[in-house]
Enzyme design. Structure first.
Site, PDB file in Angstrom:
ATOM      1  CD  GLU A   1      -4.046  -5.913   3.320  1.00  0.00           C
ATOM      2  OE1 GLU A   1      -4.798  -5.076   3.878  1.00  0.00           O
ATOM      3  OE2 GLU A   1      -2.805  -5.848   3.388  1.00  0.00           O
TER       4      GLU A   1
ATOM      5  CD  GLU B   1      -3.014  -1.134   2.234  1.00  0.00           C
ATOM      6  OE1 GLU B   1      -2.926  -0.267   3.124  1.00  0.00           O
ATOM      7  OE2 GLU B   1      -3.957  -1.932   2.155  1.00  0.00           O
TER       8      GLU B   1
HETATM    9  C1  FCB Z   1      -4.646  -2.342   5.325  1.00  0.00           C
HETATM   10  C2  FCB Z   1      -3.302  -2.808   5.839  1.00  0.00           C
HETATM   11  C3  FCB Z   1      -3.365  -3.905   6.862  1.00  0.00           C
HETATM   12  C4  FCB Z   1      -4.544  -3.737   7.793  1.00  0.00           C
HETATM   13  C5  FCB Z   1      -5.806  -3.507   7.008  1.00  0.00           C
HETATM   14  C6  FCB Z   1      -7.053  -3.399   7.850  1.00  0.00           C
HETATM   15  O1  FCB Z   1      -4.561  -1.025   4.911  1.00  0.00           O
HETATM   16  O2  FCB Z   1      -2.504  -3.263   4.777  1.00  0.00           O
HETATM   17  O3  FCB Z   1      -2.145  -3.955   7.536  1.00  0.00           O
HETATM   18  O4  FCB Z   1      -4.289  -2.723   8.670  1.00  0.00           O
HETATM   19  O5  FCB Z   1      -5.685  -2.352   6.236  1.00  0.00           O
END
Ligand code: FCB
Length: 440
Positions: A353, A170
């Site tokens: 994610e 990210e």
């Molecule tokens: C993302 C992150 C991860 C976690 C999630 C909820 O932005 O990569 O580490 O904090 O959010």
């Protein structure tokens, strides 16, 4: 209670499922000879983190990793997306290696392979060694070289056994959230620092990819986060503000990594603060990649606001929210799968994610999480049917863990963790996923 509304047969052959975690959030960073990180410093500064909690013990994954890998295998998952801590490998960020740290990642990767799991490494998931932050951290152009050296040290040891690798988790969070909004370490609110970090993070990505190609590693990608920017009203001003937000969040890194160019509308604001000669770096940032990972959670309502660029304010709309206060908006995932494909064409895409925080207790079923996963998997399936090359879906997260500025309060895990006893207890969503994957 109902389970997941799909089986493996609902996805194309070879579609992969996984779970993700990150080093600082689970390992227990005070152990095993790791160096201090800027998250330790940020957390120790009053007002930054709920109850000033840090990752010193976290889930004690450093000692309990075998049990955690067993949980992943027993759920029938294919991929384990994990990260390595820079400061565990190089406590000062450069120079002396902590052999114990390298040994840990070596054992961990072998442990995944022994269980039939595909190791998907992220090299940097935010725990910058404090010693490098002293030198300016992401503001200092030299970070690209430091990061390349860290990449080489770690990948010479474990690079031969990884299924995939991404340099930086990210980039938006590393650049914008940490240097403009001040919400993550090092907690700056400074546009000049932001512009530099937003550029150097791309440069470090590019240099790491070069190093890994040089080592003969394959399946190299990038993991970006995307947030669906909706105008708060249909006024021209709010729509323009939402477009600016979208540029900063969703188009800056995509443009740099896949087109070798930053979006003009974002350069309008950041251009004057960029490091001299940045244009010459675009070729290094724009490397050939083998896949792109999307991290997606939510949407945001954006309004015009007075004041300097980017002249906007963020709002929450009326959709149901998670424990984070994030609206549940699967439509945004569908949007981004198409949007990203517009930049990446046939490149394999993964959701790297997706998941939700919920105030779970070990005894009450987390039906809300099962519903969330169902809705987002449905959005993914729809995009696949429309021709998007989505090849896998990875849930955040395996375990309840250290949720950065929110401390241990927000529970994202498929598995409940009691932060006193450190006992792991699979939630209903874990069993629902296991049952769905067991059917073919
Ligand atoms: C993302 C992150 C991860 C976690 C999630 C909820 O932005 O990569 O580490 O904090 O959010």
């Amino acid at each position: 209670m109902s389970g997941l509304a799909f089986t493996r047969a609902d996805f194309p052959p070879g579609f992969l499922f996984g779970v993700a975690t990150s080093a600082y959030q689970i390992e227990g960073h005070a152990q095993g000879g790791a160096g201090r990180t800027h998250w330790d410093d940020f957390a120790a500064t009053p007002g930054n983190v709920v109850r000033a909690e840090d990752g010193a013990r976290a889930c004690d994954h450093l000692n309990r990793w075998a049990e955690d890998l067993d949980l992943i295998r027993d759920a029938g998952l294919d991929i384990y997306r994990f990260s390595a801590s820079w400061a565990r490998v190089l406590p000062e960020g450069r120079g002396a290696v902590n052999q114990e740290g390298l040994d840990f990642y070596d054992r961990l990767v072998d442990g995944m392979l022994a269980r039939g799991l595909k190791p998907a490494l992220t090299l940097y998931h935010w725990e910058l060694p404090s010693a490098l932050n002293d030198l300016g951290g992401w503001r200092n152009r030299d970070i690209a070289g430091w990061f390349a050296d860290f990449t080489e040290t770690l990948c010479r040891r474990i690079g031969d056994r990884l299924w995939s690798t991404a340099p930086i988790n990210e980039p938006w969070c590393v650049g914008w959230l940490s240097h403009f909004l001040g919400g993550h370490a090092p907690g700056l609110r400074d546009i000049r620092a932001t512009a530099r970090a937003m550029h150097h993070v791309g440069l470090a990505h590019g240099r790491a990819i070069e190093v890994m190609r040089g080592l003969g590693m394959g399946n190299l990608g990038t993991v970006c986060n995307f947030e669906y920017a909706l105008p708060r009203s249909q006024s021209d001003e709010d729509r323009a503000a939402a477009r600016r937000y979208d540029g900063i969040y969703n188009r800056w890194f995509l443009g740099a990594m896949f087109k070798g160019a930053y979006p003009e509308d974002v350069l309008d604001g950041l251009g004057p603060h960029m490091p001299e000669g940045w244009q010459a770096d675009m070729g290094t940032i724009c490397q050939k990649l083998d896949w792109l990972g999307l991290n997606y959670y939510t949407c945001k309502r954006i309004a015009h606001a007075p004041g300097p660029w980017p002249s906007l304010s963020e709002h929450i709309g009326d959709l149901p929210q998670t424990q984070m206060g994030w609206e549940i908006c699967p439509e945004g995932l569908h949007h981004f799968l198409h949007f990203v494909q517009g930049h990446t064409g046939d490149l394999p895409l993964y959701v790297t994610e997706n998941g939700m925080a919920n105030p779970d207790s070990p005894d009450a079923p987390d039906q809300a999480r099962i519903d969330y996963l169902n809705q987002h998997l449905a959005a993914g399936k729809r995009a696949i049917a429309e021709g998007v090359p989505l090849k896998g879906y990875i849930v955040w997260s395996l375990l309840d863990n250290y949720e950065w500025a929110f401390g241990y309060e927000k529970r994202f895990g498929l598995v409940h963790v009691d932060f006193e006893s450190l006992q792991r207890r699979p939630k209903a969503s874990y069993y629902a996923l296991r049952d769905a994957l067991a059917q073919s």
